[in-house]
Design a protein around this motif. Structure first.
Motif, short mmCIF file in Angstrom:
data_model
loop_
_atom_site.label_atom_id
_atom_site.label_comp_id
_atom_site.label_asym_id
_atom_site.label_seq_id
_atom_site.Cartn_x
_atom_site.Cartn_y
_atom_site.Cartn_z
N TRP A 19 -28.98 15.73 11.77
CA TRP A 19 -29.27 16.86 12.48
C TRP A 19 -27.97 17.32 12.85
CZ3 TRP A 19 -28.85 18.10 17.47
CH2 TRP A 19 -29.22 19.17 17.86
N LYS A 20 -27.68 18.62 12.91
CA LYS A 20 -26.35 19.23 13.32
C LYS A 20 -26.81 20.25 14.22
CE LYS A 20 -23.25 17.78 9.84
NZ LYS A 20 -22.04 18.15 9.33
N LYS A 21 -26.03 20.57 15.37
CA LYS A 21 -26.41 21.49 16.18
C LYS A 21 -26.13 23.09 15.84
CE LYS A 21 -26.27 22.68 21.12
NZ LYS A 21 -25.63 22.39 22.63
N TYR A 22 -24.66 22.94 15.05
CA TYR A 22 -24.33 24.26 14.71
C TYR A 22 -23.95 24.04 13.29
CZ TYR A 22 -23.74 25.51 19.36
OH TYR A 22 -23.98 25.66 20.85
N ASP A 23 -24.21 25.18 12.21
CA ASP A 23 -23.79 25.30 11.17
C ASP A 23 -22.38 25.30 10.71
OD1 ASP A 23 -26.58 24.96 10.06
OD2 ASP A 23 -26.77 27.14 10.22
N SER A 24 -21.74 26.14 11.72
CA SER A 24 -20.21 26.30 11.52
C SER A 24 -19.49 26.20 12.92
CB SER A 24 -20.01 27.47 10.85
OG SER A 24 -20.31 28.55 11.45
N TYR A 25 -18.57 25.72 13.04
CA TYR A 25 -17.58 26.16 14.25
C TYR A 25 -16.40 26.81 14.18
CZ TYR A 25 -20.57 21.74 14.77
OH TYR A 25 -21.53 20.81 15.10
N VAL A 26 -15.80 27.08 15.30
CA VAL A 26 -14.64 27.83 15.52
C VAL A 26 -13.54 26.87 15.18
CG1 VAL A 26 -13.29 29.34 16.87
CG2 VAL A 26 -15.75 29.69 16.88
N LEU A 27 -13.40 25.82 15.42
CA LEU A 27 -12.36 24.82 15.57
C LEU A 27 -12.42 23.83 13.99
CD1 LEU A 27 -12.16 23.55 19.14
CD2 LEU A 27 -10.65 25.30 17.97
N ASN A 28 -11.61 23.27 13.96
CA ASN A 28 -11.59 22.42 12.77
C ASN A 28 -12.17 21.01 13.29
OD1 ASN A 28 -10.23 23.94 10.95
ND2 ASN A 28 -8.31 23.19 11.51
N VAL A 29 -13.54 20.63 12.54
CA VAL A 29 -14.15 19.36 13.01
C VAL A 29 -14.18 18.36 11.89
CG1 VAL A 29 -15.69 20.67 14.61
CG2 VAL A 29 -16.23 20.52 12.33
N GLU A 39 -8.72 19.63 16.91
CA GLU A 39 -7.55 20.21 17.49
C GLU A 39 -8.12 20.95 18.73
OE1 GLU A 39 -6.69 23.69 14.72
OE2 GLU A 39 -8.88 24.62 14.88
N ILE A 40 -7.27 21.31 19.52
CA ILE A 40 -7.66 22.17 20.91
C ILE A 40 -6.72 23.13 20.84
CG2 ILE A 40 -7.60 21.62 23.34
CD1 ILE A 40 -7.80 18.76 22.91
N LYS A 41 -7.44 24.41 21.26
CA LYS A 41 -6.80 25.64 21.49
C LYS A 41 -6.48 25.61 23.04
CE LYS A 41 -8.24 27.91 17.63
NZ LYS A 41 -9.07 28.96 16.93
N LEU A 42 -5.25 25.34 23.55
CA LEU A 42 -5.14 25.08 25.01
C LEU A 42 -5.20 26.65 25.61
CD1 LEU A 42 -2.67 22.40 25.50
CD2 LEU A 42 -5.09 22.24 26.27
N CYS A 43 -4.57 27.49 24.64
CA CYS A 43 -4.23 28.91 25.19
C CYS A 43 -5.55 29.85 25.36
CB CYS A 43 -2.88 29.76 24.46
SG CYS A 43 -1.57 28.61 24.94
N SER A 44 -6.56 29.34 24.96
CA SER A 44 -7.84 30.10 24.64
C SER A 44 -8.45 30.27 26.09
CB SER A 44 -8.70 29.49 23.75
OG SER A 44 -10.02 30.49 23.68
N PHE A 45 -8.89 31.45 26.52
CA PHE A 45 -10.02 31.87 27.61
C PHE A 45 -11.26 32.06 27.01
CE2 PHE A 45 -5.87 31.70 29.84
CZ PHE A 45 -6.21 31.36 30.96
N SER A 46 -11.69 31.86 25.75
CA SER A 46 -12.82 32.26 25.20
C SER A 46 -14.03 31.66 25.51
CB SER A 46 -12.75 32.61 23.66
OG SER A 46 -12.49 31.29 23.28
#
Length: 73
Positions: A19-29, A39-46
């Motif tokens: 069981w997975k919560k999401y089918d796709s992610y914005v970040l690499n998993v 990875e961590i996108k530190l400069c993101s305010f989204s």
């Protein structure tokens, strides 16, 4: 019935399904580690947690700067 397939097994084949919560992610998993981000996108305010992170360090910096700026006066 709504809860008929909540046990984690597929009724048709009998094989357990993951069981997975999401089918796709914005970040690499990493699928081998329960879809944890690689990875961590530190400069993101989204995202709300990143906004909280940036506002907390900015608030701490401002408080630190203001507190120690009083000393020379």
């Amino acid at each position: 019935h709504i809860y008929s397939n909540m046990s984690g097994t597929d009724v048709a084949s009998g094989e357990p399904t993951e069981w997975k919560k999401y089918d796709s992610y914005v970040l690499n998993v990493d699928p081998q580690q329960d879809d944890r981000a690689t990875e961590i996108k530190l400069c993101s305010f989204s995202r709300p947690h990143m906004r909280a992170f940036h506002f907390s360090w900015l608030g701490f910096f401002i408080a630190f700067f203001i507190w120690f700026a009083i000393a020379p006066l």
